[in-house]
Design a protein around this motif. Structure first.
Motif, PDB file in Angstrom:
ATOM      1  N   ARG A  14       0.837  -1.200   0.000  1.00 57.47           N
ATOM      2  CA  ARG A  14       0.000   0.000   0.000  1.00 57.47           C
ATOM      3  C   ARG A  14       0.872   1.250   0.000  1.00 57.47           C
ATOM      4  O   ARG A  14       1.996   1.254   0.494  1.00 57.47           O
ATOM      5  CB  ARG A  14      -0.964   0.001   1.180  1.00 57.47           C
ATOM      6  CG  ARG A  14      -0.302   0.182   2.495  1.00 57.47           C
ATOM      7  CD  ARG A  14      -1.309   0.201   3.602  1.00 57.47           C
ATOM      8  NE  ARG A  14      -0.614   0.354   4.867  1.00 57.47           N
ATOM      9  CZ  ARG A  14      -1.169   0.203   6.024  1.00 57.47           C
ATOM     10  NH1 ARG A  14      -2.434  -0.097   6.108  1.00 57.47           N
ATOM     11  NH2 ARG A  14      -0.476   0.359   7.119  1.00 57.47           N
ATOM     12  N   GLU A  15       0.323   2.277  -0.565  1.00 56.25           N
ATOM     13  CA  GLU A  15       1.014   3.559  -0.629  1.00 56.25           C
ATOM     14  C   GLU A  15       1.045   4.182   0.763  1.00 56.25           C
ATOM     15  O   GLU A  15       0.060   4.082   1.505  1.00 56.25           O
ATOM     16  CB  GLU A  15       0.283   4.509  -1.582  1.00 56.25           C
ATOM     17  CG  GLU A  15       0.334   4.076  -3.024  1.00 56.25           C
ATOM     18  CD  GLU A  15       1.705   4.283  -3.644  1.00 56.25           C
ATOM     19  OE1 GLU A  15       2.409   5.222  -3.240  1.00 56.25           O
ATOM     20  OE2 GLU A  15       2.060   3.492  -4.527  1.00 56.25           O
ATOM     21  N   PRO A  16       2.136   4.850   1.116  1.00 58.79           N
ATOM     22  CA  PRO A  16       2.153   5.530   2.412  1.00 58.79           C
ATOM     23  C   PRO A  16       1.136   6.664   2.433  1.00 58.79           C
ATOM     24  O   PRO A  16       0.879   7.305   1.408  1.00 58.79           O
ATOM     25  CB  PRO A  16       3.578   6.068   2.531  1.00 58.79           C
ATOM     26  CG  PRO A  16       4.181   5.955   1.179  1.00 58.79           C
ATOM     27  CD  PRO A  16       3.372   4.985   0.376  1.00 58.79           C
ATOM     28  N   GLU A  17       0.528   6.854   3.585  1.00 58.13           N
ATOM     29  CA  GLU A  17      -0.468   7.925   3.705  1.00 58.13           C
ATOM     30  C   GLU A  17       0.209   9.272   3.614  1.00 58.13           C
ATOM     31  O   GLU A  17       1.258   9.502   4.192  1.00 58.13           O
ATOM     32  CB  GLU A  17      -1.216   7.788   5.035  1.00 58.13           C
ATOM     33  CG  GLU A  17      -2.066   6.549   5.086  1.00 58.13           C
ATOM     34  CD  GLU A  17      -2.872   6.471   6.374  1.00 58.13           C
ATOM     35  OE1 GLU A  17      -3.093   7.523   7.005  1.00 58.13           O
ATOM     36  OE2 GLU A  17      -3.257   5.370   6.718  1.00 58.13           O
ATOM     37  N   ARG A  18      -0.415  10.158   2.887  1.00 55.90           N
ATOM     38  CA  ARG A  18       0.137  11.511   2.719  1.00 55.90           C
ATOM     39  C   ARG A  18      -0.598  12.464   3.618  1.00 55.90           C
ATOM     40  O   ARG A  18      -1.793  12.359   3.803  1.00 55.90           O
ATOM     41  CB  ARG A  18       0.016  11.945   1.271  1.00 55.90           C
ATOM     42  CG  ARG A  18       0.803  11.046   0.362  1.00 55.90           C
ATOM     43  CD  ARG A  18       0.707  11.479  -1.052  1.00 55.90           C
ATOM     44  NE  ARG A  18       1.378  10.480  -1.882  1.00 55.90           N
ATOM     45  CZ  ARG A  18       1.652  10.653  -3.123  1.00 55.90           C
ATOM     46  NH1 ARG A  18       1.330  11.765  -3.717  1.00 55.90           N
ATOM     47  NH2 ARG A  18       2.261   9.726  -3.808  1.00 55.90           N
ATOM     48  N   GLU A  19       0.145  13.386   4.129  1.00 50.93           N
ATOM     49  CA  GLU A  19      -0.458  14.376   5.043  1.00 50.93           C
ATOM     50  C   GLU A  19      -0.893  15.607   4.310  1.00 50.93           C
ATOM     51  O   GLU A  19      -0.468  15.990   3.316  1.00 50.93           O
ATOM     52  CB  GLU A  19       0.529  14.751   6.139  1.00 50.93           C
ATOM     53  CG  GLU A  19       0.831  13.561   7.004  1.00 50.93           C
ATOM     54  CD  GLU A  19       1.850  13.911   8.075  1.00 50.93           C
ATOM     55  OE1 GLU A  19       2.104  15.104   8.314  1.00 50.93           O
ATOM     56  OE2 GLU A  19       2.373  12.987   8.672  1.00 50.93           O
TER      57      GLU A  19
END
Length: 91
Positions: free
Chosen positions: A86-91
Protein backbone atom coordinates in the motif's frame (compact mmCIF):
# COMPACT_ATOMS: atom_id res chain seq x y z
CA UNK A 1 24.12 5.13 -14.77
CA UNK A 2 23.47 6.87 -11.51
CA UNK A 3 21.10 7.51 -8.71
CA UNK A 4 18.94 10.55 -8.10
CA UNK A 5 16.54 11.38 -5.33
CA UNK A 6 13.00 12.59 -5.83
CA UNK A 7 9.92 13.00 -3.70
CA UNK A 8 8.77 9.56 -4.88
CA UNK A 9 11.88 7.68 -3.74
CA UNK A 10 15.25 6.74 -5.12
CA UNK A 11 15.45 6.54 -8.87
CA UNK A 12 18.08 4.57 -10.70
CA UNK A 13 19.08 5.28 -14.24
CA UNK A 14 19.70 2.26 -16.40
CA UNK A 15 20.47 1.90 -20.08
CA UNK A 16 18.26 -0.02 -22.48
CA UNK A 17 17.97 -0.17 -26.27
CA UNK A 18 16.15 3.16 -26.40
CA UNK A 19 18.31 5.18 -24.00
CA UNK A 20 18.40 5.83 -20.26
CA UNK A 21 15.53 4.51 -18.17
CA UNK A 22 14.64 5.68 -14.68
CA UNK A 23 13.03 3.23 -12.31
CA UNK A 24 11.45 3.85 -8.95
CA UNK A 25 13.07 1.23 -6.69
CA UNK A 26 10.41 1.19 -3.95
CA UNK A 27 7.69 0.59 -6.54
CA UNK A 28 9.68 -2.25 -8.14
CA UNK A 29 10.18 -3.88 -4.75
CA UNK A 30 6.46 -3.61 -4.04
CA UNK A 31 5.68 -5.52 -7.21
CA UNK A 32 7.70 -8.49 -5.98
CA UNK A 33 5.24 -8.94 -3.10
CA UNK A 34 2.51 -9.83 -5.60
CA UNK A 35 4.29 -13.11 -6.34
CA UNK A 36 3.12 -14.35 -2.93
CA UNK A 37 -0.40 -14.45 -4.36
CA UNK A 38 0.67 -17.35 -6.58
CA UNK A 39 1.18 -19.64 -3.56
CA UNK A 40 -2.53 -20.27 -2.73
CA UNK A 41 -3.33 -20.66 -6.40
CA UNK A 42 -0.56 -23.22 -6.93
CA UNK A 43 -1.38 -25.09 -3.71
CA UNK A 44 -4.96 -25.76 -4.82
CA UNK A 45 -4.39 -25.99 -8.58
CA UNK A 46 -3.99 -29.78 -8.83
CA UNK A 47 -6.71 -31.60 -6.83
CA UNK A 48 -5.19 -35.09 -7.27
CA UNK A 49 -2.42 -33.98 -4.89
CA UNK A 50 -4.89 -33.52 -2.01
CA UNK A 51 -7.89 -35.60 -3.14
CA UNK A 52 -7.72 -38.25 -0.42
CA UNK A 53 -9.47 -39.09 2.78
CA UNK A 54 -6.57 -39.53 5.21
CA UNK A 55 -5.37 -37.91 7.38
CA UNK A 56 -8.59 -36.73 8.98
CA UNK A 57 -8.77 -33.69 11.23
CA UNK A 58 -11.73 -33.34 13.61
CA UNK A 59 -13.62 -35.82 11.46
CA UNK A 60 -13.03 -33.90 8.22
CA UNK A 61 -11.29 -35.76 5.39
CA UNK A 62 -7.98 -34.27 4.22
CA UNK A 63 -9.60 -33.08 0.99
CA UNK A 64 -11.89 -30.67 2.89
CA UNK A 65 -9.65 -29.43 5.67
CA UNK A 66 -6.77 -28.83 3.26
CA UNK A 67 -8.97 -26.42 1.30
CA UNK A 68 -10.29 -24.77 4.47
CA UNK A 69 -6.73 -24.19 5.67
CA UNK A 70 -5.90 -22.57 2.34
CA UNK A 71 -8.87 -20.22 2.65
CA UNK A 72 -7.42 -18.92 5.91
CA UNK A 73 -3.85 -18.85 4.57
CA UNK A 74 -5.01 -17.06 1.42
CA UNK A 75 -6.65 -14.33 3.48
CA UNK A 76 -3.46 -13.97 5.51
CA UNK A 77 -1.29 -13.80 2.39
CA UNK A 78 -3.58 -11.20 0.77
CA UNK A 79 -3.38 -9.08 3.92
CA UNK A 80 0.43 -9.34 3.98
CA UNK A 81 0.66 -8.31 0.32
CA UNK A 82 -1.76 -5.44 0.90
CA UNK A 83 0.21 -4.19 3.92
CA UNK A 84 3.52 -4.45 2.07
CA UNK A 85 2.33 -2.74 -1.12
CA UNK A 86 0.00 0.00 0.00
CA UNK A 87 1.01 3.56 -0.63
CA UNK A 88 2.15 5.53 2.41
CA UNK A 89 -0.47 7.92 3.70
CA UNK A 90 0.14 11.51 2.72
CA UNK A 91 -0.46 14.38 5.04
Amino acid sequence: MGKTHSSLGTLTTAQDDYGPVERNLPQMNRRLWYWLLVIPFAATLVPPIYARRAPEFLGFPFFYWYQIVWIVLSALIVWIVYAATREPERE
